[in-house]
Design a protein around this motif. Structure first.
Motif, PDB file in Angstrom:
ATOM      1  N   VAL A 350      26.693 -27.975-166.441  1.00 59.78           N
ATOM      2  CA  VAL A 350      25.452 -27.699-165.707  1.00 59.78           C
ATOM      3  C   VAL A 350      25.494 -28.521-164.422  1.00 59.78           C
ATOM      4  O   VAL A 350      25.397 -29.751-164.452  1.00 59.78           O
ATOM      5  N   GLU A 351      25.680 -27.863-163.293  1.00 59.56           N
ATOM      6  CA  GLU A 351      25.785 -28.568-162.005  1.00 59.56           C
ATOM      7  C   GLU A 351      24.396 -28.726-161.379  1.00 59.56           C
ATOM      8  O   GLU A 351      23.688 -27.743-161.168  1.00 59.56           O
ATOM      9  N   ILE A 352      24.044 -29.975-161.081  1.00 60.24           N
ATOM     10  CA  ILE A 352      22.751 -30.293-160.470  1.00 60.24           C
ATOM     11  C   ILE A 352      23.006 -31.204-159.257  1.00 60.24           C
ATOM     12  O   ILE A 352      23.069 -32.430-159.381  1.00 60.24           O
ATOM     13  N   PRO A 353      23.181 -30.626-158.071  1.00 60.23           N
ATOM     14  CA  PRO A 353      23.364 -31.466-156.879  1.00 60.23           C
ATOM     15  C   PRO A 353      22.069 -32.163-156.495  1.00 60.23           C
ATOM     16  O   PRO A 353      20.979 -31.667-156.790  1.00 60.23           O
ATOM     17  N   VAL A 354      22.203 -33.333-155.866  1.00 62.22           N
ATOM     18  CA  VAL A 354      21.022 -34.063-155.389  1.00 62.22           C
ATOM     19  C   VAL A 354      21.242 -34.455-153.934  1.00 62.22           C
ATOM     20  O   VAL A 354      22.381 -34.539-153.461  1.00 62.22           O
ATOM     21  N   ASP A 355      20.137 -34.698-153.221  1.00 64.42           N
ATOM     22  CA  ASP A 355      20.258 -35.114-151.823  1.00 64.42           C
ATOM     23  C   ASP A 355      20.623 -36.590-151.744  1.00 64.42           C
ATOM     24  O   ASP A 355      20.646 -37.309-152.753  1.00 64.42           O
ATOM     25  N   LYS A 356      20.915 -37.058-150.536  1.00 63.92           N
ATOM     26  CA  LYS A 356      21.378 -38.433-150.324  1.00 63.92           C
ATOM     27  C   LYS A 356      20.344 -39.463-150.760  1.00 63.92           C
ATOM     28  O   LYS A 356      20.687 -40.515-151.309  1.00 63.92           O
ATOM     29  N   ALA A 361      18.826 -43.537-154.809  1.00 65.40           N
ATOM     30  CA  ALA A 361      17.855 -44.042-155.775  1.00 65.40           C
ATOM     31  C   ALA A 361      18.465 -44.120-157.175  1.00 65.40           C
ATOM     32  O   ALA A 361      18.213 -45.070-157.925  1.00 65.40           O
ATOM     33  N   ILE A 362      19.299 -43.147-157.531  1.00 64.96           N
ATOM     34  CA  ILE A 362      19.988 -43.168-158.826  1.00 64.96           C
ATOM     35  C   ILE A 362      20.939 -44.363-158.873  1.00 64.96           C
ATOM     36  O   ILE A 362      20.997 -45.091-159.861  1.00 64.96           O
ATOM     37  N   TYR A 363      21.685 -44.570-157.793  1.00 63.57           N
ATOM     38  CA  TYR A 363      22.635 -45.687-157.723  1.00 63.57           C
ATOM     39  C   TYR A 363      21.929 -47.030-157.896  1.00 63.57           C
ATOM     40  O   TYR A 363      22.422 -47.913-158.607  1.00 63.57           O
ATOM     41  N   GLU A 370      11.561 -39.496-165.747  1.00 61.54           N
ATOM     42  CA  GLU A 370      10.937 -38.211-165.450  1.00 61.54           C
ATOM     43  C   GLU A 370      11.141 -37.783-163.996  1.00 61.54           C
ATOM     44  O   GLU A 370      10.912 -36.613-163.646  1.00 61.54           O
ATOM     45  N   GLU A 371      11.591 -38.704-163.132  1.00 63.31           N
ATOM     46  CA  GLU A 371      11.833 -38.392-161.723  1.00 63.31           C
ATOM     47  C   GLU A 371      13.298 -38.057-161.447  1.00 63.31           C
ATOM     48  O   GLU A 371      13.645 -37.656-160.329  1.00 63.31           O
ATOM     49  N   ASP A 372      14.157 -38.220-162.437  1.00 63.39           N
ATOM     50  CA  ASP A 372      15.599 -38.040-162.266  1.00 63.39           C
ATOM     51  C   ASP A 372      15.955 -36.579-162.580  1.00 63.39           C
ATOM     52  O   ASP A 372      15.962 -36.177-163.743  1.00 63.39           O
ATOM     53  N   PRO A 373      16.271 -35.771-161.567  1.00 63.41           N
ATOM     54  CA  PRO A 373      16.506 -34.336-161.810  1.00 63.41           C
ATOM     55  C   PRO A 373      17.727 -34.068-162.698  1.00 63.41           C
ATOM     56  O   PRO A 373      17.718 -33.102-163.473  1.00 63.41           O
ATOM     57  N   GLN A 374      18.749 -34.885-162.597  1.00 57.91           N
ATOM     58  CA  GLN A 374      19.942 -34.666-163.420  1.00 57.91           C
ATOM     59  C   GLN A 374      19.688 -35.034-164.876  1.00 57.91           C
ATOM     60  O   GLN A 374      20.115 -34.330-165.790  1.00 57.91           O
ATOM     61  N   LEU A 375      18.977 -36.133-165.098  1.00 55.86           N
ATOM     62  CA  LEU A 375      18.622 -36.511-166.454  1.00 55.86           C
ATOM     63  C   LEU A 375      17.716 -35.467-167.080  1.00 55.86           C
ATOM     64  O   LEU A 375      17.905 -35.082-168.256  1.00 55.86           O
ATOM     65  N   GLN A 376      16.755 -34.985-166.332  1.00 54.74           N
ATOM     66  CA  GLN A 376      15.839 -33.972-166.874  1.00 54.74           C
ATOM     67  C   GLN A 376      16.581 -32.673-167.187  1.00 54.74           C
ATOM     68  O   GLN A 376      16.278 -31.998-168.165  1.00 54.74           O
TER      69      GLN A 376
END
Length: 384
Positions: A350-356, A361-363, A370-376
């Motif tokens: 399941v590919e979920i790209p995120v912006d910079k 913020a993930i790093y 609940e704010e992490d799109p890849q975790l969700q």
């Protein structure tokens, strides 16, 4: 007339001396059985007019030799860099227990985390403080690496840190101590999903990862998400221990060294039998990629996130006589199904790209679950 003749003879004499000196230097450098490196070193030693720092010369030559291989994973380390490398791999360091972040205005560094129980926490340094001075030196316009080098030092010594907090300036004298980094941690999320974050696969990875999973299972976790985003990899033996714990009986890892010798690591029949997912991104390297790939090969986990980097070689650090070292690629890794990830990486199910901004913020660990799109997306995939 005689004066002119003497001037001409003087010029000729000087030219002859210079020519002879050049010839002597050249002949010295061209001695029998000398390599090109021998010749260059001899020329520098015998003919160079300035001072030569032999240590710096050897460091530069060694670094250039390794760099010429064109392998981004092989590199030379000075004696000081090698000690830092060993410290990093041990997941412990001598410091005061603060994590800092650069500021856009370059006016110091923001303290974004203070390690619980550290000397910095004991003296009263707080998350949100802005570090502006170390000892008598302002750190304005200094890089994080330079600041880190100033804070580090011999265990048991002290360093004075000056911070700004709500417009007021405070100075603290902080003792440098040995601090163990957290390698793996667990968090029970809503709906019984256990999140296990693995920082790297260096020392204590297997011990802390297995402990985190066991703790989550005892709390009632009915599914697991492993986060190896921004994980730089680490030791094969730590990776194999984790895979052995999670996977059923069978081959979990394969490696082939520079001699052609193949080594196959296997797991026993004991395994974790609940739904699992793994989060990866471009900065998941080496052991982190193969961790996700092994779970994927066994259909034991859904891989979610972004394509990994593709580091399929493994390295060994060879210590040299002066304390420096060469970290050299000496073999290749393969997944349980015999796939190499070198140069291709692992593409998520399941590919979920995120912006910079989200990536940063993930790093930094600044997103709530609940704010992490890849975790969700991983949780959604598990529920699905």
């Amino acid at each position: 007339m005689k004066e002119k003749v003497w001037k001409v003879l003087s010029y000729v004499l000087v030219a002859l001396v210079a020519a002879c000196t050049t010839i002597v230097c050249f002949l010295f450098a061209q001695r029998a059985n000398a390599t090109k490196l021998d010749e260059v070193q001899a020329l520098l030693k015998e003919c160079y007019i300035g001072e030569i720092n032999q240590g710096a010369l050897e460091d530069a030559a060694a670094a250039a030799m390794i760099q010429s291989l064109g392998d981004e994973w092989s590199y030379y380390m000075t004696a000081e860099q090698y000690q830092q490398y060993l410290e990093t791999a041990s997941n412990s360091y001598v410091g005061v227990g603060v994590t800092v972040q650069a500021r856009e205005d370059q006016q110091g560094l923001d303290i974004i985390e203070v390690t619980k129980g550290s000397s910095a926490a004991e003296v009263g340094i707080q998350t949100g403080d802005r570090l502006i001075q170390i000892g008598d030196t302002s750190i304005a316009d200094m890089s994080i690496n330079d600041v880190g080098a100033m804070i580090r030092g011999e265990e048991g010594t002290t360093v004075e840190l000056t911070v700004v907090r709500e417009g007021q300036i405070f100075s603290f004298t902080v003792e440098r101590r040995r601090i163990q980094s957290v390698v793996a941690s667990g968090q029970l999320l809503e709906d019984g999903v256990g999140l296990v974050t693995i920082e790297n696969f260096d020392d204590r990875c297997a011990e802390e990862t297995i402990a985190a999973v066991n703790s989550l299972l005892s709390q009632g976790a009915n599914a697991l998400v492993f986060d190896v985003r921004n994980n730089p990899g680490g030791y094969k033996h730590e990776l194999v221990k984790v895979l052995d714990y999670l996977l059923p009986e069978g081959e979990v890892f394969r490696s082939v060294d520079y001699t052609g010798k193949e080594e196959i690591d296997r797991s026993d029949a004991s395994c974790v039998e609940i739904p699992m997912a793994v989060l990866v991104n471009l900065h998941s390297y080496s052991a982190a990629e193969f961790f996700a790939a092994a779970l994927d090969d066994y259909d034991a986990a859904i891989v979610v996130g972004e394509k990994t980097y593709g580091k399929g070689y493994f390295q060994s650090a060879f210590r040299l006589s002066d304390g420096s070292a060469v970290n050299l690629s000496i073999g290749k890794y393969y997944t349980p199904k015999g796939k190499s990830l070198a140069g291709v990486g692992l593409t998520p199910d399941v590919e979920i790209p995120v912006d910079k901004e989200t990536e940063a913020a993930i790093y930094m660990g600044q997103l709530e679950p609940e704010e992490d799109p890849q975790l969700q997306a991983a949780i959604k995939a598990l529920n699905g």
